[in-house]
Each structure stands twice: as structure tokens, then as C-alpha cells.
Design a protein around this motif. Structure first.
Motif, mmCIF file in Angstrom:
data_model
loop_
_atom_site.group_PDB
_atom_site.id
_atom_site.type_symbol
_atom_site.label_atom_id
_atom_site.label_comp_id
_atom_site.label_asym_id
_atom_site.label_seq_id
_atom_site.Cartn_x
_atom_site.Cartn_y
_atom_site.Cartn_z
ATOM 1 N N UNK A 28 38.044 43.934 30.167
ATOM 2 C CA UNK A 28 39.226 44.773 29.928
ATOM 3 C C UNK A 28 39.572 45.600 31.153
ATOM 4 N N UNK A 29 38.720 45.572 32.188
ATOM 5 C CA UNK A 29 38.965 46.309 33.425
ATOM 6 C C UNK A 29 39.090 45.308 34.563
ATOM 7 N N UNK A 30 39.948 45.597 35.535
ATOM 8 C CA UNK A 30 40.039 44.724 36.704
ATOM 9 C C UNK A 30 38.726 44.734 37.476
ATOM 10 N N UNK A 31 37.959 45.841 37.355
ATOM 11 C CA UNK A 31 36.660 45.899 38.033
ATOM 12 C C UNK A 31 35.629 44.977 37.386
ATOM 13 N N UNK A 32 35.933 44.460 36.201
ATOM 14 C CA UNK A 32 35.089 43.421 35.590
ATOM 15 C C UNK A 32 35.333 42.069 36.245
ATOM 16 N N UNK A 33 36.485 41.909 36.863
ATOM 17 C CA UNK A 33 36.961 40.571 37.216
ATOM 18 C C UNK A 33 37.090 40.348 38.721
ATOM 19 N N UNK A 34 37.456 41.398 39.448
ATOM 20 C CA UNK A 34 37.709 41.268 40.885
ATOM 21 C C UNK A 34 36.440 41.448 41.711
ATOM 22 N N UNK A 35 36.567 41.301 43.012
ATOM 23 C CA UNK A 35 35.437 41.455 43.923
ATOM 24 C C UNK A 35 35.072 40.124 44.524
ATOM 25 N N UNK A 36 33.755 39.826 44.590
ATOM 26 C CA UNK A 36 33.336 38.503 45.079
ATOM 27 C C UNK A 36 32.584 37.765 43.983
ATOM 28 N N UNK A 37 32.239 36.512 44.280
ATOM 29 C CA UNK A 37 31.636 35.637 43.267
ATOM 30 C C UNK A 37 32.470 35.670 41.981
ATOM 31 N N UNK A 38 33.766 35.667 42.148
ATOM 32 C CA UNK A 38 34.644 35.726 40.973
ATOM 33 C C UNK A 38 34.635 34.384 40.237
ATOM 34 N N UNK A 39 34.924 34.436 38.977
ATOM 35 C CA UNK A 39 34.956 33.232 38.149
ATOM 36 C C UNK A 39 36.131 32.342 38.563
ATOM 37 N N UNK A 40 36.021 31.089 38.171
ATOM 38 C CA UNK A 40 37.118 30.145 38.404
ATOM 39 C C UNK A 40 38.410 30.687 37.804
ATOM 40 N N UNK A 41 38.331 31.233 36.604
ATOM 41 C CA UNK A 41 39.491 31.891 35.972
ATOM 42 C C UNK A 41 39.034 33.207 35.334
ATOM 43 N N UNK A 42 39.838 34.214 35.507
ATOM 44 C CA UNK A 42 39.523 35.531 34.950
ATOM 45 C C UNK A 42 40.509 35.884 33.849
ATOM 46 N N UNK A 43 40.027 36.581 32.836
ATOM 47 C CA UNK A 43 40.862 36.906 31.686
ATOM 48 C C UNK A 43 40.809 38.400 31.404
#
Lengths: 267, 267
Positions: free
Chosen positions: B242-257
Motif C-alpha cells: 500500500x506504500x510506494x516504499x514497499x515497491x520501489x528501490x532495487x531488486x524490484x519485482x517484475x510487476x508491482x501492485x
């Protein structure tokens, strides 16, 4: 790329005039800067509650980049999208984005060496194509490149008022404004003319797709061009765009600002 | 870190019971899975049109990551946020995110070697703390770590129904589920108990902040832990938060939700 005849362009122009004067008099004109303050009360079409809930959620996943590429808005969301882009929500949302952008911009220590940059996309960022989409189903029809290119050639897209204000304030703060668009070099003259018509001036450079960019995904093309700016010594503090492909990739800005766009998706 | 006494926790619990039974009977209970189907018609508080427009735009810039860190929701948006999280919009938005996630998940060729991973955040992703925020001003009060920790210790946060469904379907498809949370190792037992209570089972690993993660921004901590998973040979296909800090940065997933969260911001 096939170009449609001027005759077809006239048909588009004709339909626009019909729309502007009859179908959505307040709503479409609302986005035109010269009428922006004159018509505060806009007609809201009644959208069934279920459609509203569904389309609002569809808009959430689209704007949060949760869905992959999509070609058309859901057919049940035509009235919702029409209401959104032609009444006050679109305006309010883009004003809020401009406010957030400016709030950040004011915290930037502008160096004074002319190397502080801000990158803007054009379509649905600086210029609004809502008058085009108003006669093409508000994103519910398959994108037709020929008729859209004719619309671009008219050079009559109005400014997005919030972005026009932001742009001028950024210039005042000392930022150099770069325009980075998916439009092609063939459209340089019309684009430049349209920017002028809409009130944009004093931008530093207009970057369009050249022959070597043909077929490149927008994220790649735009990242490469941002990288070139960095290589020239520019510091890209901010980047504004209505598509995630305007903002993501590499050589990303210090802060990115996503504007709303429920009309179409560009990968 | 100071911990508040158990006595304070009881006060919180008491307030919750009051809220659940009196102030928002339909609305809060709606997010509890055991009542999810029983009360289809929820009370909508009338929100002044100007506030609605303002708060909807505030929500847009928050969800699109256009604003920087913020500590509290705007005071004029309390009724708006309350209406959003306790009625059907929050549910509809998170269902739409789950649908988009699942649509992507079904296109993934699961290898069968047990290395296909999906990463979930916990708070406001798998579990809902709306019952806590309902008695703490719906994000309008300054975050109080002590009372929130007491709420966590109760281990009674309900599941976000859309995420519970998604989680189960991903397991069926063969994904390994990793839970990556900003909660600390001190909260492992309560968190595990709460996940159980809310109906989550069969997850592969629960990753919490250890002593060496103290003070790290969430984006850094979460990126580092995703990187560790990649180093173990996992392929992170999807990431939900629910936070962009859960999703952004490095080693990011192929797709983020990105799931909705108008209650608070975590850098």
C-alpha cells in the motif's frame, strides 16, 4: 506512416465545432484557458452508482500503474470518463499535481548555472487533447493515428491550465524547461505552433522522436533522452507526465509527478 | 523504544468495542471477513461537495506518489477518508488491485522449482488496521507508536478480503508467498498469530525488521531483503503493497501492485 487527407482533418474540425457549441458547451470549454474562469458551474451527468464505483476503481488501478497495457477504456466507463475530463475533477486533480510539484520545486536550491532542469511531457501534460477525444468516444474507440495526426496538425490543443501555471512558475524559479514528447520530428512545426497558441513560451528545448527512435518503447526513448541531458550537465530535478512511461526507466528525475489520464495508455 | 503499559492497550480495546457496536456498525464490520457479505447497504455520510472534490484530488496526488512525506491527512478530509475506508470504495479499489494482480499472475510461467516468489507487505495490504484508525481520527492524529504497538499485540486486525483471496489464488498457482513488513522482530509472534486469526496460511517466510534495520528507510530495508531473496535464487514476479516504499528501490519485482492507503505515509 500513412497520412490521411486534409479533407478528413476538416471533418474532425467540423465535429469539434459542433461539440464545442452544442454537445458539451460548458464542459469542453472549461479546459480552454480563455474560458477557464467564466463558467464555474458545470453540468454533471448522472452516472449509475454501480458504474461510478466500478469506474472509480478502474481509474485507481490505471493511475497507480497496477494494470498492464490497455487499449481502450471499459465501455461502461464512457460516461464516467467524459464526466471526469470535462468537469471539475480533472481540473482539480491536475491543479493538485501542479501544487505538489511547485511545493517541491521551491525546496530546490537552484544553482544559477543554468543547469537546473525540469522535463515535461506534452500530450495530456502541457496540452490537452480532450477536444479530440470528445469526438472519439473519450478513449472508448481504438486509437486512430491518422485522425489524431490531423488533430495535431491543427495545432489548436488548449493548455492544461494547471501545467501552464506550473511551467511559468518554474521558469520564474530559474528552472530550464525541456519538453520531451512521443510526437515525431515530422510534428515539430505543428507542435511548436500549438505550444505558442496555448501560451507556452521560454522553454529551452523541444525533444521529439527521431528516425532512430522508431519503435522504441516510450520508457526507453524518454530515459535515453533524459540521460543525454544529464550527460550535458543538466540536473533533472523534476519530471511531469501523464504516463508512467514518461517518468520511469533510467536517468529518472529527482522527483516525478504523475498527472491524471484516464483516456489512454502508452507503454 | 518505549512500550506502553497493557493498561493503555485495554483502553484502546474498549474504545474499539464502543466503535464497533455504536458509531460505525455497518462500516467497520464490513471489512471483517466474517461479516463481509451480510451488510450490502452501507451508510454514506454526506460530505460537502467542495471537500469531496478537494479530498479526492488530495487522494489522487497521494496515491500517485506526487506528494512527498506527509504526517497527517488534511483536517478537512477526515469525513472523506472515513467514508472511503469504511464503505464500499476501499473494498472496490482493493478488489480491482487484486484482479489486476491475478490477471498478471496467470500469465507467469511458474517454473515448478519452488522459486517463483510473490512478496506481500502486511499492514494495509494483508491486514487492515482500519479498526485502529477508526478510534484514532482516520489518519488525522499524529501517529502514536505506543498505542499502535498495543493494537498490534492484540493480533486482531482483520484481513483485507481482496488480498486474502489473492494470496490463496497465488498459492494455488504455485507461487511462494513472502511477507515483508516494517514490523519488528519483537512483533513476530503477535504478527504470526494475527495472520492466522485473519485466515492466512501456507506463506513461506515472514520477514521483519531486525536490529540492523533500525532507522533504515523502508525502501532501503525492503529492497535489501528482496535482494537477499533474489540471491537465494527466487524470482520475484509480483510485489503487493500500500506504500510506494514497499515497491520501489532495487531488486524490484517484475510487476508491482499498489494498493490504496489514504490513512498514512511511510517513507
Amino acid at each position: 506512416m500513412m497520412r490521411s487527407s486534409w479533407g478528413f482533418g476538416q471533418i474532425v474540425l467540423l465535429s469539434l465545432h459542433v461539440s464545442l457549441s452544442t454537445a458539451f458547451p460548458d464542459s469542453i470549454l472549461q479546459i480552454l484557458p480563455e474560458n477557464s474562469g467564466s463558467s464555474p458551474h458545470h453540468r454533471h451527468r448522472k452516472i449509475p452508482r454501480d458504474d461510478n464505483l466500478y469506474c472509480d476503481s478502474w481509474r485507481f488501478v490505471v493511475e497507480a500503474n497496477d494494470v498492464g497495457p490497455w487499449a481502450r477504456i471499459p465501455s461502461r466507463c464512457v460516461a464516467f470518463v467524459q464526466d471526469y475530463v470535462t468537469n471539475d475533477r480533472y481540473r482539480a486533480d491536475s491543479e493538485a499535481v501542479a501544487d505538489a510539484s511547485l511545493e517541491f520545486a521551491k525546496t530546490v536550491k537552484v544553482s544559477g548555472d543554468g543547469k537546473d532542469a525540469w522535463v515535461f511531457d506534452i500530450d495530456e501534460t502541457l496540452l490537452s487533447n480532450v477536444p479530440y477525444y470528445a469526438v472519439h468516444g473519450f478513449g472508448s474507440e481504438t486509437f486512430d493515428e491518422n485522425s489524431f495526426d490531423e488533430w495535431v496538425d491543427l495545432a489548436e490543443a488548449p493548455a492544461l491550465p494547471a501545467s501552464l501555471r506550473l511551467c511559468k512558475e518554474l521558469e520564474q524559479l530559474g528552472f530550464k524547461i525541456f519538453l520531451l514528447t512521443g510526437r515525431t520530428e515530422f510534428q515539430r512545426s505543428a507542435t511548436s505552433k500549438n505550444l505558442d497558441y496555448a501560451g507556452y513560451s521560454d522553454w529551452e528545448r523541444l525533444i521529439l522522436r527521431g528516425p532512430s527512435d522508431d519503435g522504441k518503447p516510450a520508457t526507453v526513448y524518454k530515459s535515453e533522452r533524459r540521460k543525454e541531458l544529464e550527460d550535458e550537465g543538466y540536473v533533472i530535478h523534476g519530471s511531469s507526465g501523464d504516463q508512467w512511461s514518461d517518468l520511469n526507466g533510467f536517468a529518472v528525475a529527482e522527483r516525478s509527478f504523475k498527472l491524471p489520464n484516464p483516456l489512454y495508455y502508452i507503454a
